[in-house]
Scaffold this active site. Structure first.
Site, mmCIF file in Angstrom:
data_model
loop_
_atom_site.group_PDB
_atom_site.id
_atom_site.type_symbol
_atom_site.label_atom_id
_atom_site.label_comp_id
_atom_site.label_asym_id
_atom_site.label_seq_id
_atom_site.Cartn_x
_atom_site.Cartn_y
_atom_site.Cartn_z
ATOM 1 N N THR A 149 0.871 -1.194 0.000
ATOM 2 C CA THR A 149 0.000 0.000 0.000
ATOM 3 C C THR A 149 0.907 1.243 0.000
ATOM 4 O OG1 THR A 149 -0.222 -0.092 2.417
ATOM 5 C CG2 THR A 149 -1.962 -1.117 1.107
ATOM 6 N N THR A 182 0.086 -2.904 11.030
ATOM 7 C CA THR A 182 -0.772 -3.080 9.852
ATOM 8 C C THR A 182 0.018 -3.823 8.858
ATOM 9 O OG1 THR A 182 -1.796 -0.977 10.019
ATOM 10 C CG2 THR A 182 -2.089 -2.082 7.983
#
Lengths: 389, 389
Positions: A149, A182
Site C-alpha cells: 500500500t 498493519t
C-alpha cells in the site's frame, strides 16, 4: 523469490482494479501444493478486527490452509455482516479454483477502513491470479508487490534450513504498533512439520519481531501473519532449528518494515539492558519508542537524551524497578547520559547513519529487550494527512 | 492580569539572561503578601522529575508557600545533586528577599532537560524581579510572558467568586500528556481557605482539566501546578463554590494549552459517552487522542473514522466493555460511523473550524469523559526536530 522459494508453493500477483491506483498489482494468491497443508496464524488483537481477520482466524484454527488470497486497496474493516460475506465469498471462489473446502482458504485485506470491496473485481482477480499461478521467482515477486500500500518496496525473506527452505513476504509501513502492525505476512516452508510446531514457531517468532516494532503507535484492524508448510522437501525439520529460522524470518521482515516506515529517515534500534525482567525492559523500550518528541528529535539528527529519560520516567516503578540516578544512555556508541544526568557532549554523536542505536542500561538486573521504531518526519505527516484524498 | 487579579499578590517578569533568546523575559516571581500563605501543589509523576519539582514538592507539603520563582530557558532536570543545590540556592535567595524561610519558597523551571542553569543569572534575576514586584495587571502579564517557551502566547485566567477572586497563569505547548503536561501553572486567590480545601480543590481541578489533555503523548519531568491563597479579600469561601471555580480556572488554562499546542491547526475535543464507567470512557478517549494517524488525518481535514475506531479497538475489553457493532462516531455533528461501520458520507463534515468535535457513543452504559488533543502537523515536526539547534 519470497513465498515461492520453498518448494510446493505457487503464487501470483495481478492488477484486479481494487486499488485506486490504476494498473497497480493489488491481488495476490498463494497456493500450497502439498503434500501437506499445515498452517498457523497470528492476528491483530484489535477489537474492531476486519472481516477477513474474522474469517481467517476461523479458517486456520484447525491447523490447515490450502491457499491464501490477499488484496490491497481496501481493508474490508468495520464493514459488518456485508463485509464478512465478502470475505466468505472470496474464500469460496478461491476454494473452487484450487479444489479445496472454503474453510481451508485464508483471506487478507489491507487499505482503507470502512468500505466494502468491489467484490466483482476481487472475484475476477482471483480467477486471473489462479490462471497466472507459477512456482518461480517472478511469481513470488509479483505476489509481494500486489500486497503493497504505502510501502515503497516489497519486503521478502529466504532462508535455508537443513534440507528445507523458508520464504516469506510482508507488507507494512504505517499503522504499525505492537501488538503486531498493519501488516500482512505470509511465510512458507517446504519442511515437514505438524500444526503444533507451526503454531509454536509462529507465536515465538512474532513475539520477538513484529510485536517489537512501532512505527506510529497505531494498531491495525487487519494484521495477519500466516505460516504455511507444504512438506514438499520431504525433510522433517528439527523443531529447535525450525523455530530459530522462523524467528529469523520474522525478524528480517519486521526489520524491513521499519526500514520502509512511512516517511522515515532513521531506523531506531532501542536496546534496554540491566532490567529486572524482560517485561520491564520491554516496557521501557516501548515507552521510548512511542515518544513523538524523541522521534522528531532524531529526524532532526538531535540525540536528545532528555526526551529518552523523560519517556523512561513514565514507566511505573512496579512494572520496571530501577534507580533513575543509575541509568545510562548511549546513542551510536557515545554515552551521552551517565547516572541519569549529562554524560559526554551530544555533539560527539554521529547521527548521519540511517540506523540509530539507542542503548539504555537500567543497571537494575540482567534482563534485556530490543524494540525498533522510526523517526517522525514531515513526510510521515504528509503521507497521513493526505492518504485519503 | 493573571496572578495579580486576586488581591494580596504581587508579581514580576524580567529578562535575566537564562533563555538563549536574547532579551526574552525568562524569570517570573509571584509573592503572596498575605495575610494567609496557604498553598497546595500537584506535580509530575515522571520518575525523572526535575530538581525544582523535588524541591517544591517538599516545600508545599506543609500547605504554606510565601513565594514562587519560575524560570524558562532551562528545566534543571536530570541534573543530579548539583541541580538540586541550584533549586535550593534559588529558594534561599528569594527567601532572603521576601523575608520568609526557604522552605516556604517554591521553584519552577522549564526548558531543555539535562543542563544546569546559569545560577548567577537566576540569582541576579531574582533580585531584579523582586525590585520590580507590583500588584497591577502589567506585573501579572509580565510574569505570564516570562514563563513561555514554545508557547506562542501567554495563557491566563481571571474569575470572580462570591466576594473573592481567582487568577492564574500557565505555560505549556509541547511535551503535553496526561498525567499533567509540560506545564507550569500558578493559580492565586484572595479567598480565605485552609490548606485542606486548597489541596482538595487543586486535586479535583487538575484531574478533569490538565490530566485530560494530550498534545503529543509525552510526559514532562517538570510539571507543576500551584494554588496560592492570600486571604486578602477577608471572605471565607464556600467550599463547593471554590472547588467549582478552581476547576473552571484549570479547565480554562488547559483549554488554552490545547489552543496553543505546538504547530496545531485544529483543537480536538473527544467526548466519549455511553461507557460503563468514567474510567472506561477516559481510556477510550485517551486512546483516540493518542493516535498519530488520526491527528495527521485531522490536520489534512479528513474526518477519518477508521482511525478513530481502530484506536478504540486497542482498549482492552476488561477496561472498557462495549460491543464494537454498536459504536457510533459523530464528527462535527455528522454521524459518519453507525453501528461500528460506515454512516453518513465523510464529505458532509465541515472540517474548516479550528475546533473539531469527535463524539463517540459506546452504547454500553451511562458514564462519560472528555479529553482534548491537537492535530499533528508539519509544524509540530519542524518545532521538535529543530528545538535544540
Amino acid at each position: 523469490m519470497s513465498v515461492t522459494f520453498a518448494q510446493g508453493f505457487s503464487a501470483a500477483g495481478v492488477a484486479a482494479g481494487i486499488s485506486a491506483v490504476e494498473g497497480k498489482k493489488d491481488l495476490a494468491l498463494v497456493v500450497n501444493n502439498g503434500p501437506l497443508d499445515v498452517a498457523a496464524g497470528v492476528f491483530t488483537s484489535n477489537r474492531f478486527c476486519a472481516a477477513p481477520v474474522q474469517w481467517s482466524r476461523k479458517a486456520v484454527a484447525d491447523g490447515h490452509i490450502k491457499a491464501v488470497i490477499l488484496n490491497s486497496g481496501g481493508a474490508n474493516a468495520c464493514t459488518g455482516e456485508a463485509g464478512y460475506r465478502q470475505s466468505e465469498a472470496t474464500a469460496q471462489a478461491v476454494a473452487e479454483l484450487v479444489g479445496a473446502p472454503a474453510e481451508n482458504v485464508a483471506v487478507c485485506s489491507t487499505g482503507l477502513i470502512g468500505e466494502l470491496l468491489p467484490l466483482d473485481h476481487v472475484l475476477a482477480g482471483a480467477k486471473a491470479a489462479h490462471a497466472a499461478l507459477a512456482a518461480d521467482a517472478q511469481a513470488g515477486a509479483d505476489a509481494s508487490h500486489a500486497i503493497m500500500t504505502t510501502d515503497t518496496k516489497p519486503k521478502t525473506v529466504t532462508l535455508e534450513g537443513s534440507g528445507y527452505r523458508i520464504g516469506g513476504m510482508v507488507k507494512g509501513s504505517g499503522m504499525i504498533a505492537p501488538q503486531l502492525a498493519t501488516m500482512l505476512c505470509v511465510i512458507t516452508t517446504d519442511a515437514v512439520i505438524d500444526a503444533d510446531l507451526a503454531k509454536a514457531s509462529l507465536a515465538d517468532g512474532t513475539e520477538t519481531s513484529f510485536n517489537r516494532i512501532d512505527v506510529d503507535g497505531c494498531m491495525s484492524t487487519n494484521d495477519t501473519v500466516l505460516l504455511l508448510a507444504s512438506g514438499a522437501s520431504g525433510v522433517k525439520a528439527d523443531p529447535a532449528e525450525f523455530k530459530a529460522l522462523v524467528a529469523k524470518a520474522c525478524a528480517s521482515l519486521a526489520r524491513q518494515i521499519i526500514g520502509d516506515g512511512e516517511g522515515a529517515s532513521h531506523d531506531i534500534r532501542i536496546a534496554v539492558t540491566g532490567a529486572t525482567s524482560e517485561e520491564a525492559a520491554l516496557a521501557c523500550g516501548r515507552a521510548v519508542a512511542a515518544s513523538n518528541l524523541l522521534k522528531c528529535a532524531i529526524s532532526g539528527n538531535d540525540p536528545n537524551w532528555g526526551r529518552i529519560v523523560s519517556s523512561l520516567g513514565t514507566v511505573p516503578e512496579d512494572v520496571a524497578p530501577y534507580d533513575s540516578s543509575k541509568v545510562t544512555v548511549d546513542v551510536n556508541g557515545v554515552r551521552i547520559c551517565e547516572n541519569g544526568g549529562a554524560g559526554r557532549d551530544r555533539s560527539e554523536v554521529d547521527m548521519t547513519p540511517r540506523e540509530v542505536h539507542i542503548d539504555i542500561d537500567l543497571n537494575a538486573g540482567d534482563a534485556e529487550a530490543t524494540v525498533w521504531t522510526d523517526d517522525l518526519t514531515h513526510e510521515y505527516v504528509h503521507i497521513n494527512a493526505d492518504y485519503e484524498s
